[in-house]
Design a protein around this motif. Structure first.
Motif, PDB file in Angstrom:
ATOM      1  N   ILE A   1      -6.885  10.057  10.814  1.00 30.28           N
ATOM      2  CA  ILE A   1      -7.937   9.317  10.103  1.00 30.28           C
ATOM      3  C   ILE A   1      -8.065   9.813   8.662  1.00 30.28           C
ATOM      4  O   ILE A   1      -8.175   9.019   7.720  1.00 30.28           O
ATOM      5  CB  ILE A   1      -9.271   9.438  10.860  1.00 30.28           C
ATOM      6  N   ALA A   2      -8.008  11.116   8.481  1.00 28.83           N
ATOM      7  CA  ALA A   2      -8.032  11.669   7.125  1.00 28.83           C
ATOM      8  C   ALA A   2      -6.815  11.209   6.328  1.00 28.83           C
ATOM      9  O   ALA A   2      -6.906  10.953   5.120  1.00 28.83           O
ATOM     10  CB  ALA A   2      -8.083  13.199   7.180  1.00 28.83           C
TER      11      ALA A   2
ATOM     12  N   THR B   1       1.556   3.686  17.376  1.00 24.73           N
ATOM     13  CA  THR B   1       0.551   4.500  18.062  1.00 24.73           C
ATOM     14  C   THR B   1      -0.329   5.233  17.058  1.00 24.73           C
ATOM     15  O   THR B   1      -1.564   5.212  17.153  1.00 24.73           O
ATOM     16  CB  THR B   1       1.221   5.492  19.014  1.00 24.73           C
ATOM     17  N   ALA B   2       0.276   5.880  16.085  1.00 22.95           N
ATOM     18  CA  ALA B   2      -0.492   6.598  15.070  1.00 22.95           C
ATOM     19  C   ALA B   2      -1.296   5.623  14.215  1.00 22.95           C
ATOM     20  O   ALA B   2      -2.423   5.934  13.811  1.00 22.95           O
ATOM     21  CB  ALA B   2       0.437   7.427  14.199  1.00 22.95           C
ATOM     22  N   TYR B   3      -0.720   4.455  13.938  1.00 22.73           N
ATOM     23  CA  TYR B   3      -1.450   3.454  13.155  1.00 22.73           C
ATOM     24  C   TYR B   3      -2.743   3.064  13.860  1.00 22.73           C
ATOM     25  O   TYR B   3      -3.809   2.958  13.225  1.00 22.73           O
ATOM     26  CB  TYR B   3      -0.585   2.211  12.928  1.00 22.73           C
TER      27      TYR B   3
ATOM     28  N   PHE C   1      -6.182   3.767  11.793  1.00 21.34           N
ATOM     29  CA  PHE C   1      -6.871   2.601  11.242  1.00 21.34           C
ATOM     30  C   PHE C   1      -7.935   2.043  12.182  1.00 21.34           C
ATOM     31  O   PHE C   1      -8.560   1.025  11.878  1.00 21.34           O
ATOM     32  CB  PHE C   1      -5.852   1.515  10.883  1.00 21.34           C
ATOM     33  N   GLY C   2      -8.131   2.693  13.323  1.00 12.59           N
ATOM     34  CA  GLY C   2      -9.154   2.225  14.245  1.00 12.59           C
ATOM     35  C   GLY C   2      -8.876   0.855  14.818  1.00 12.59           C
ATOM     36  O   GLY C   2      -9.792   0.079  15.085  1.00 12.59           O
ATOM     37  N   GLU C   3      -7.600   0.545  15.025  1.00  7.11           N
ATOM     38  CA  GLU C   3      -7.185  -0.769  15.534  1.00  7.11           C
ATOM     39  C   GLU C   3      -6.474  -0.570  16.862  1.00  7.11           C
ATOM     40  O   GLU C   3      -5.242  -0.551  16.935  1.00  7.11           O
ATOM     41  CB  GLU C   3      -6.264  -1.462  14.521  1.00  7.11           C
ATOM     42  N   LYS C   4      -7.230  -0.429  17.938  1.00  2.53           N
ATOM     43  CA  LYS C   4      -6.652  -0.081  19.234  1.00  2.53           C
ATOM     44  C   LYS C   4      -5.705  -1.136  19.785  1.00  2.53           C
ATOM     45  O   LYS C   4      -4.814  -0.825  20.575  1.00  2.53           O
ATOM     46  CB  LYS C   4      -7.763   0.178  20.251  1.00  2.53           C
TER      47      LYS C   4
ATOM     48  N   LEU D   1       3.001  -7.939  10.561  1.00  2.00           N
ATOM     49  CA  LEU D   1       1.999  -8.114   9.510  1.00  2.00           C
ATOM     50  C   LEU D   1       0.602  -8.073  10.115  1.00  2.00           C
ATOM     51  O   LEU D   1       0.307  -8.786  11.069  1.00  2.00           O
ATOM     52  CB  LEU D   1       2.237  -9.444   8.794  1.00  2.00           C
ATOM     53  N   GLN D   2      -0.265  -7.237   9.541  1.00  2.00           N
ATOM     54  CA  GLN D   2      -1.631  -7.102  10.037  1.00  2.00           C
ATOM     55  C   GLN D   2      -2.552  -8.088   9.327  1.00  2.00           C
ATOM     56  O   GLN D   2      -2.275  -8.532   8.212  1.00  2.00           O
ATOM     57  CB  GLN D   2      -2.127  -5.674   9.807  1.00  2.00           C
TER      58      GLN D   2
END
Length: 200
Positions: free
Chosen positions: A115-116, A139-141, A145-148, A154-155
């Motif tokens: 997150i940092a 997974t790390a994304y 980014f708080g997007e479970k 493309l987001q």
């Protein structure tokens, strides 16, 4: 333009790798970044030679060459040469990591670190103003980014005005990210950034 390798331009020996736990590496950033590639964090081999995606089994550099983002397959196993770095940045490519702390595996990072890292990335993107940001590692994304429920590609959200993409992790440990799969992703992202012809 000189990237200093802690090992002076040679490959690391297996017994040396453990000494690079928690080490960092330099970003690869030029004057004009159109596509900012965001790794999760350095592996031990990468930290040992101060070069991104340096492990010989990593598919990052081969897939960039296959996609046409680089003119040839870069061998970064002993470090990134000045010529290769100049070509990379000269094509409008840049590279950083979410977390600049080397580990054996990316899943050793804490949620707080990720997150940092996103917060630092937001600041960097605001400064560089790339057209596209590509995070390699779903997974790390999701954590950073708080997007479970995020999926590859493309987001919906943008990052500092840039298109935000998530691509597969190119590590040799990721069996799903074959060279053809990664090559296709880089072609789409390269087109979105205006570096390669065609539509993403």
């Amino acid at each position: 333009m000189t990237r200093r390798s802690p090992l002076g331009g040679r490959r690391p020996r297996r017994e040396e790798l453990a000494s690079f736990v928690d080490a960092g590496i330099d970003d690869v950033i030029g004057e004009r970044v159109r596509l900012l590639v965001v790794g999760i964090n350095p592996g031990l081999w990468t930290a040992a030679v101060n070069a991104p995606f340096a492990h010989p089994a990593n598919r990052f550099w081969p897939s960039l060459a296959a996609a046409g983002l680089m003119s040839h397959k870069v061998d970064a196993a002993s470090g990134l040469s000045e010529a290769d770095e100049a070509e990379f940045t000269g094509r409008g490519l840049g590279l950083t990591n979410l977390v600049d702390r080397a580990t054996v595996r990316a899943d050793e990072l804490s949620n707080d670190e990720l997150i940092a890292g996103r917060e630092r990335l937001e600041t960097l993107v605001g400064k560089l103003k790339p057209a596209v940001v590509a995070v390699v590692g779903i997974t790390a994304y999701r954590v950073a980014f708080g997007e479970k429920k995020a999926v590859l590609g493309l987001q919906e959200k943008r990052l500092g005005g840039a298109e935000l993409w998530v691509l597969p992790q190119p590590s040799g440990l990721n069996a799903h990210a074959t060279l053809p799969v990664l090559t296709d992703w880089w072609r789409r992202v390269g087109a979105a950034a205006g570096i390669l012809p065609g539509n993403p």
